[in-house]
Design a protein around this motif. Structure first.
Motif, mmCIF file in Angstrom:
data_model
loop_
_atom_site.group_PDB
_atom_site.id
_atom_site.type_symbol
_atom_site.label_atom_id
_atom_site.label_comp_id
_atom_site.label_asym_id
_atom_site.label_seq_id
_atom_site.Cartn_x
_atom_site.Cartn_y
_atom_site.Cartn_z
ATOM 1 N N UNK A 154 4.863 -14.419 -2.247
ATOM 2 C CA UNK A 154 6.192 -13.239 -1.837
ATOM 3 C C UNK A 154 5.493 -12.289 -1.832
ATOM 4 N N UNK A 155 5.817 -11.222 -1.212
ATOM 5 C CA UNK A 155 4.718 -10.006 -0.436
ATOM 6 C C UNK A 155 5.497 -8.981 -0.663
ATOM 7 N N UNK A 156 5.487 -7.842 -1.259
ATOM 8 C CA UNK A 156 6.277 -6.443 -0.330
ATOM 9 C C UNK A 156 5.980 -5.627 -0.417
ATOM 10 N N UNK A 157 5.809 -5.193 0.605
ATOM 11 C CA UNK A 157 5.400 -4.228 1.770
ATOM 12 C C UNK A 157 6.110 -3.159 2.267
ATOM 13 N N UNK A 158 6.118 -1.705 1.683
ATOM 14 C CA UNK A 158 6.492 -0.521 1.959
ATOM 15 C C UNK A 158 5.965 0.103 2.767
ATOM 16 N N UNK A 159 6.339 0.344 3.984
ATOM 17 C CA UNK A 159 5.661 1.194 4.830
ATOM 18 C C UNK A 159 3.883 1.176 4.937
ATOM 19 N N UNK A 160 4.405 -0.432 4.829
ATOM 20 C CA UNK A 160 2.160 -0.831 5.417
ATOM 21 C C UNK A 160 1.432 -0.305 6.320
ATOM 22 N N UNK A 161 2.516 0.969 7.247
ATOM 23 C CA UNK A 161 1.070 0.839 7.955
ATOM 24 C C UNK A 161 1.342 2.329 7.988
ATOM 25 N N UNK A 162 1.655 2.891 7.492
ATOM 26 C CA UNK A 162 1.783 4.562 7.411
ATOM 27 C C UNK A 162 0.685 5.102 7.203
ATOM 28 N N UNK A 163 0.437 5.851 8.251
ATOM 29 C CA UNK A 163 -1.077 6.148 8.550
ATOM 30 C C UNK A 163 -2.118 6.231 8.993
ATOM 31 N N UNK A 164 -1.803 4.959 9.664
ATOM 32 C CA UNK A 164 -2.421 3.795 10.745
ATOM 33 C C UNK A 164 -2.513 4.463 12.405
ATOM 34 N N UNK A 165 -3.763 3.871 13.039
ATOM 35 C CA UNK A 165 -3.489 4.552 14.252
ATOM 36 C C UNK A 165 -3.122 3.014 14.664
ATOM 37 N N UNK A 166 -3.004 3.142 16.045
ATOM 38 C CA UNK A 166 -2.469 1.947 17.003
ATOM 39 C C UNK A 166 -3.375 0.788 16.482
ATOM 40 N N UNK A 167 -4.962 0.965 16.971
ATOM 41 C CA UNK A 167 -5.214 -0.389 16.903
ATOM 42 C C UNK A 167 -5.245 -1.106 15.533
ATOM 43 N N UNK A 168 -4.922 -0.016 14.609
ATOM 44 C CA UNK A 168 -5.504 -0.348 12.967
ATOM 45 C C UNK A 168 -3.996 -1.083 12.401
ATOM 46 N N UNK A 169 -2.692 -0.512 13.451
ATOM 47 C CA UNK A 169 -1.593 -1.189 12.900
ATOM 48 C C UNK A 169 -1.395 -2.293 13.719
ATOM 49 N N UNK A 170 -1.456 -2.739 14.807
ATOM 50 C CA UNK A 170 -1.804 -3.769 15.813
ATOM 51 C C UNK A 170 -2.240 -5.307 14.360
ATOM 52 N N UNK A 171 -3.312 -4.368 14.588
ATOM 53 C CA UNK A 171 -4.251 -5.538 13.139
ATOM 54 C C UNK A 171 -3.941 -6.189 12.089
ATOM 55 N N UNK A 172 -3.324 -4.579 11.226
ATOM 56 C CA UNK A 172 -2.256 -5.108 10.479
ATOM 57 C C UNK A 172 -1.358 -6.463 10.298
ATOM 58 N N UNK A 173 -0.348 -6.651 11.554
ATOM 59 C CA UNK A 173 0.339 -6.862 11.685
ATOM 60 C C UNK A 173 0.392 -7.817 11.730
#
Length: 306
Positions: A154-173
């Protein structure tokens, strides 16, 4: 009988005369991504803080993997099942990326190794760099990886992509999708509505301490009372606003965007009124529009009650 990773029943919290949460209920199944949306001040942070034992509720209960929670006291076995990435997270500025990962790896007998955590963060080229020297996006990637150190269920992610560029955000997705495929339950809060639409199996809209709507992204969009009509037309604004069902008009020269609560009737009238009409599309509303309508409706109801 399957034990749910998370159950919240009747959770309420007040500060003096201010009600922050008012009887919130929610459940989360294994392998499900639940996104909690809400405007600033809706109660999201309070809700997550109570679930994590950082705040005490006035009433209601929280169960993690079937175990009733009281504050931050929980067994080591339960701690091994949880991962948390808070929006405002920080680490020792002087430790390197590898040293941070090595430290977190040491907390868990069956978790990821330090090298695996560095790889999860995608920071192999920065493993000797101190945390304080990382960019905002790199810090977020490291905090995300450290939340997974125990291989949690069970993982809680609060605004996990804050400050990321588009490529990094999609990688984390993609990493979050992989967690889902592994059967990990995920609670996600975000201000990026595209992120919620891309990742969530289910969305809860929290407004003024109350769950005002819930369902899949498609189900929430279906709750809105209009559709979007896009076209090129020579009709003037007065003629367009007079069409049946039209609630809102936006235009860029001859490119028209209409919001209509009777899209079929609007389209029929458009075709009759403008023989040159072209590039006609009828589109569902975006999640952002659905979110705004749901929260604005909640505020209107509150004002009428007052």
């Amino acid at each position: 009988m399957n034990i749910l990773p998370l159950q919240v029943n009747g959770l309420s919290k007040r500060y003096a005369a201010n009600t922050v949460l008012a009887g919130v209920d929610l459940t989360l199944a294994a392998g499900e991504v639940l996104c909690i949306l809400g405007p600033n001040g809706a109660g999201k942070t309070t809700l997550i803080s109570i679930i994590l034992g950082l705040l005490k509720a006035d009433s209601g209960e929280v169960r993690l993997f079937g175990q009733l929670q009281a504050g931050i006291s929980r067994s080591n076995a339960l701690r091994q099942k949880l991962g948390v990435m808070m929006q405002i997270g920080s680490l020792s500025a002087n430790l390197t990326v590898f040293e941070q990962c090595d430290l977190f790896s040491s907390y868990y007998a069956n978790g990821y190794s330090a090298a695996e955590l560095v790889a999860l963060a995608g920071l192999e080229q920065h493993s000797k760099q101190r945390f304080g020297r990382l960019s905002g996006g790199q810090k977020q990637r490291l905090l995300f990886a450290l939340a997974l150190a125990a291989k949690p269920q069970l993982v809680f992610l609060d605004e996990p992509t804050l400050g990321m560029d588009v490529a990094a955000r999609r990688s984390l997705w993609q990493q979050i999708r992989q967690l889902k495929q592994q059967g990990v339950a995920v609670v996600l809060t975000t201000h990026y509505l595209e992120e919620a639409e891309q990742l969530a199996d289910r969305i809860l809209v929290l407004d003024q301490g109350v769950i005002v709507a819930g369902g899949s992204p498609a189900e929430l969009k279906a709750l809105t009372q209009y559709k979007v009509i896009s076209c090129h037309s020579v009709l003037d604004n007065a003629a367009l606003l007079a069409l049946p069902g039209v609630q809102q008009l936006n235009r860029d020269n001859n490119h028209i965007i209409l919001h209509s609560c009777q899209p079929e009737q609007t389209v029929k009238a458009l075709l009759l009124a403008d023989e040159s009409l072209h590039q006609l599309e009828v589109l569902p509303v975006a999640l952002e529009q659905a979110f705004l309508q749901l929260t604005q409706a909640s505020q209107t109801t509150e004002e009428q009650a007052a």
